[in-house]
Design a protein around this motif. Structure first.
Motif, PDB file in Angstrom:
ATOM      1  N   ILE A  91       2.805  -8.651   2.166  1.00 11.81           N
ATOM      2  CA  ILE A  91       3.350  -7.298   2.355  1.00 11.81           C
ATOM      3  C   ILE A  91       4.253  -6.893   1.186  1.00 11.81           C
ATOM      4  CG2 ILE A  91       4.920  -5.938   3.811  1.00 11.81           C
ATOM      5  CD1 ILE A  91       3.696  -7.391   6.214  1.00 11.81           C
ATOM      6  N   ALA A  92       4.879  -7.877   0.546  1.00 17.01           N
ATOM      7  CA  ALA A  92       5.801  -7.597  -0.556  1.00 17.01           C
ATOM      8  C   ALA A  92       5.137  -6.839  -1.699  1.00 17.01           C
ATOM      9  CB  ALA A  92       6.399  -8.898  -1.082  1.00 17.01           C
ATOM     10  N   TYR A  93       3.839  -6.980  -1.862  1.00 15.22           N
ATOM     11  CA  TYR A  93       3.146  -6.275  -2.946  1.00 15.22           C
ATOM     12  C   TYR A  93       2.765  -4.847  -2.555  1.00 15.22           C
ATOM     13  CZ  TYR A  93       3.131 -10.667  -5.343  1.00 15.22           C
ATOM     14  OH  TYR A  93       3.541 -11.815  -5.971  1.00 15.22           O
ATOM     15  N   ILE A  94       2.883  -4.535  -1.289  1.00 19.45           N
ATOM     16  CA  ILE A  94       2.592  -3.180  -0.815  1.00 19.45           C
ATOM     17  C   ILE A  94       3.903  -2.430  -0.574  1.00 19.45           C
ATOM     18  CG2 ILE A  94       1.454  -1.839   0.997  1.00 19.45           C
ATOM     19  CD1 ILE A  94      -0.307  -4.456   1.383  1.00 19.45           C
ATOM     20  N   LEU A  95       4.816  -3.060   0.157  1.00 20.63           N
ATOM     21  CA  LEU A  95       6.151  -2.506   0.438  1.00 20.63           C
ATOM     22  C   LEU A  95       7.175  -3.610   0.165  1.00 20.63           C
ATOM     23  CD1 LEU A  95       5.316  -0.793   3.842  1.00 20.63           C
ATOM     24  CD2 LEU A  95       5.692   0.365   1.674  1.00 20.63           C
ATOM     25  N   PHE A  96       7.684  -3.671  -1.051  1.00 25.11           N
ATOM     26  CA  PHE A  96       8.526  -4.785  -1.475  1.00 25.11           C
ATOM     27  C   PHE A  96       9.779  -4.960  -0.627  1.00 25.11           C
ATOM     28  CE2 PHE A  96      10.340  -1.227  -3.732  1.00 25.11           C
ATOM     29  CZ  PHE A  96      11.690  -1.458  -3.647  1.00 25.11           C
ATOM     30  N   PHE A  97      10.268  -3.893   0.012  1.00 23.36           N
ATOM     31  CA  PHE A  97      11.535  -3.969   0.740  1.00 23.36           C
ATOM     32  C   PHE A  97      11.405  -4.586   2.135  1.00 23.36           C
ATOM     33  CE2 PHE A  97       9.714   0.227   1.316  1.00 23.36           C
ATOM     34  CZ  PHE A  97       9.716   0.368   2.694  1.00 23.36           C
ATOM     35  N   VAL A  98      10.193  -4.682   2.673  1.00 25.36           N
ATOM     36  CA  VAL A  98      10.017  -5.251   4.014  1.00 25.36           C
ATOM     37  C   VAL A  98      10.469  -6.710   4.076  1.00 25.36           C
ATOM     38  CG1 VAL A  98       8.332  -5.815   5.819  1.00 25.36           C
ATOM     39  CG2 VAL A  98       8.258  -3.587   4.674  1.00 25.36           C
ATOM     40  N   PRO A  99      10.063  -7.579   3.133  1.00 24.68           N
ATOM     41  CA  PRO A  99      10.565  -8.953   3.185  1.00 24.68           C
ATOM     42  C   PRO A  99      12.076  -9.054   2.948  1.00 24.68           C
ATOM     43  CG  PRO A  99       8.620  -8.846   1.813  1.00 24.68           C
ATOM     44  CD  PRO A  99       9.006  -7.437   2.142  1.00 24.68           C
TER      45      PRO A  99
ATOM     46  N   GLN B 174       8.563 -10.092  -7.176  1.00 20.06           N
ATOM     47  CA  GLN B 174       7.368  -9.719  -7.930  1.00 20.06           C
ATOM     48  C   GLN B 174       6.893  -8.314  -7.538  1.00 20.06           C
ATOM     49  OE1 GLN B 174       5.370 -12.113 -10.236  1.00 20.06           O
ATOM     50  NE2 GLN B 174       7.562 -12.474 -10.301  1.00 20.06           N
ATOM     51  N   GLY B 175       6.957  -8.006  -6.249  1.00 20.41           N
ATOM     52  CA  GLY B 175       6.565  -6.682  -5.777  1.00 20.41           C
ATOM     53  C   GLY B 175       7.478  -5.582  -6.295  1.00 20.41           C
ATOM     54  N   LEU B 176       8.785  -5.857  -6.318  1.00 21.09           N
ATOM     55  CA  LEU B 176       9.738  -4.884  -6.860  1.00 21.09           C
ATOM     56  C   LEU B 176       9.498  -4.659  -8.348  1.00 21.09           C
ATOM     57  CD1 LEU B 176      12.266  -3.099  -6.737  1.00 21.09           C
ATOM     58  CD2 LEU B 176      13.641  -5.171  -7.021  1.00 21.09           C
ATOM     59  N   THR B 177       9.274  -5.730  -9.094  1.00 27.20           N
ATOM     60  CA  THR B 177       8.988  -5.607 -10.522  1.00 27.20           C
ATOM     61  C   THR B 177       7.722  -4.786 -10.744  1.00 27.20           C
ATOM     62  OG1 THR B 177       9.995  -7.780 -10.880  1.00 27.20           O
ATOM     63  CG2 THR B 177       8.627  -6.915 -12.652  1.00 27.20           C
ATOM     64  N   LEU B 178       6.704  -5.043  -9.949  1.00 25.88           N
ATOM     65  CA  LEU B 178       5.456  -4.296 -10.051  1.00 25.88           C
ATOM     66  C   LEU B 178       5.676  -2.816  -9.722  1.00 25.88           C
ATOM     67  CD1 LEU B 178       2.371  -4.460 -10.495  1.00 25.88           C
ATOM     68  CD2 LEU B 178       2.162  -4.899  -8.055  1.00 25.88           C
ATOM     69  N   PHE B 179       6.447  -2.545  -8.666  1.00 24.60           N
ATOM     70  CA  PHE B 179       6.741  -1.167  -8.281  1.00 24.60           C
ATOM     71  C   PHE B 179       7.471  -0.418  -9.407  1.00 24.60           C
ATOM     72  CE2 PHE B 179       9.865   1.841  -6.511  1.00 24.60           C
ATOM     73  CZ  PHE B 179       8.991   2.769  -5.972  1.00 24.60           C
ATOM     74  N   LEU B 180       8.488  -1.054  -9.973  1.00 24.18           N
ATOM     75  CA  LEU B 180       9.235  -0.406 -11.062  1.00 24.18           C
ATOM     76  C   LEU B 180       8.359  -0.170 -12.280  1.00 24.18           C
ATOM     77  CD1 LEU B 180      12.687  -2.203 -10.787  1.00 24.18           C
ATOM     78  CD2 LEU B 180      12.084   0.111 -10.074  1.00 24.18           C
ATOM     79  N   CYS B 181       7.476  -1.107 -12.587  1.00 25.09           N
ATOM     80  CA  CYS B 181       6.549  -0.911 -13.702  1.00 25.09           C
ATOM     81  C   CYS B 181       5.606   0.259 -13.424  1.00 25.09           C
ATOM     82  CB  CYS B 181       5.745  -2.179 -13.958  1.00 25.09           C
ATOM     83  SG  CYS B 181       6.704  -3.443 -14.793  1.00 25.09           S
ATOM     84  N   CYS B 182       5.153   0.374 -12.195  1.00 27.72           N
ATOM     85  CA  CYS B 182       4.283   1.504 -11.822  1.00 27.72           C
ATOM     86  C   CYS B 182       4.995   2.835 -12.037  1.00 27.72           C
ATOM     87  CB  CYS B 182       3.849   1.388 -10.371  1.00 27.72           C
ATOM     88  SG  CYS B 182       2.610   0.143 -10.055  1.00 27.72           S
TER      89      CYS B 182
END
Length: 102
Positions: free
Chosen positions: A16-24, A40-48
């Motif tokens: 789920i962290a790669y879809i909604l990083f804040f849930v975990p 990793q999900g937050l980093t990916l989100f910010l890069c997006c």
């Protein structure tokens, strides 16, 4: 380094962290494995966000590169989801070396 029971019980949160990083961050804040993938999900989100804003502003060349960059970021998300589902702690290509969450 990572406890196998932690990995097994928090694979879903890591995915789920790669879809909604804040849930975990809310539901599995004590899990080292889920927090790694949340980072990793937050980093990916910010890069997006950064890639879409910067390439969206640049006329023509940015507009041509934007779909390719979004495809690359989508592939990074798939790689992260696969790694999380397999119980691996594997950084994303190019952007995975950055730690934003402790």
């Amino acid at each position: 380094m990572y406890d196998s029971t932690d990995i097994q019980s928090n694979k879903g949160m890591a995915i789920i962290a790669y879809i909604l990083f804040f849930v975990p961050l809310i539901a599995a804040k004590d899990s080292k494995f889920a927090m790694y993938h949340a980072n990793q999900g937050l980093t990916l989100f910010l890069c997006c966000v950064i890639v879409n804003v910067v390439l969206g502003i640049i006329p023509l060349i940015g507009w041509i590169l934007l779909p390719l960059a979004n495809l690359a970021l989508f592939i990074f998300a798939i790689l992260g989801i696969v790694a999380a589902a397999q119980g691996q702690v594997k950084p994303l290509p190019v952007i995975g070396a950055y730690t934003l969450l402790k």
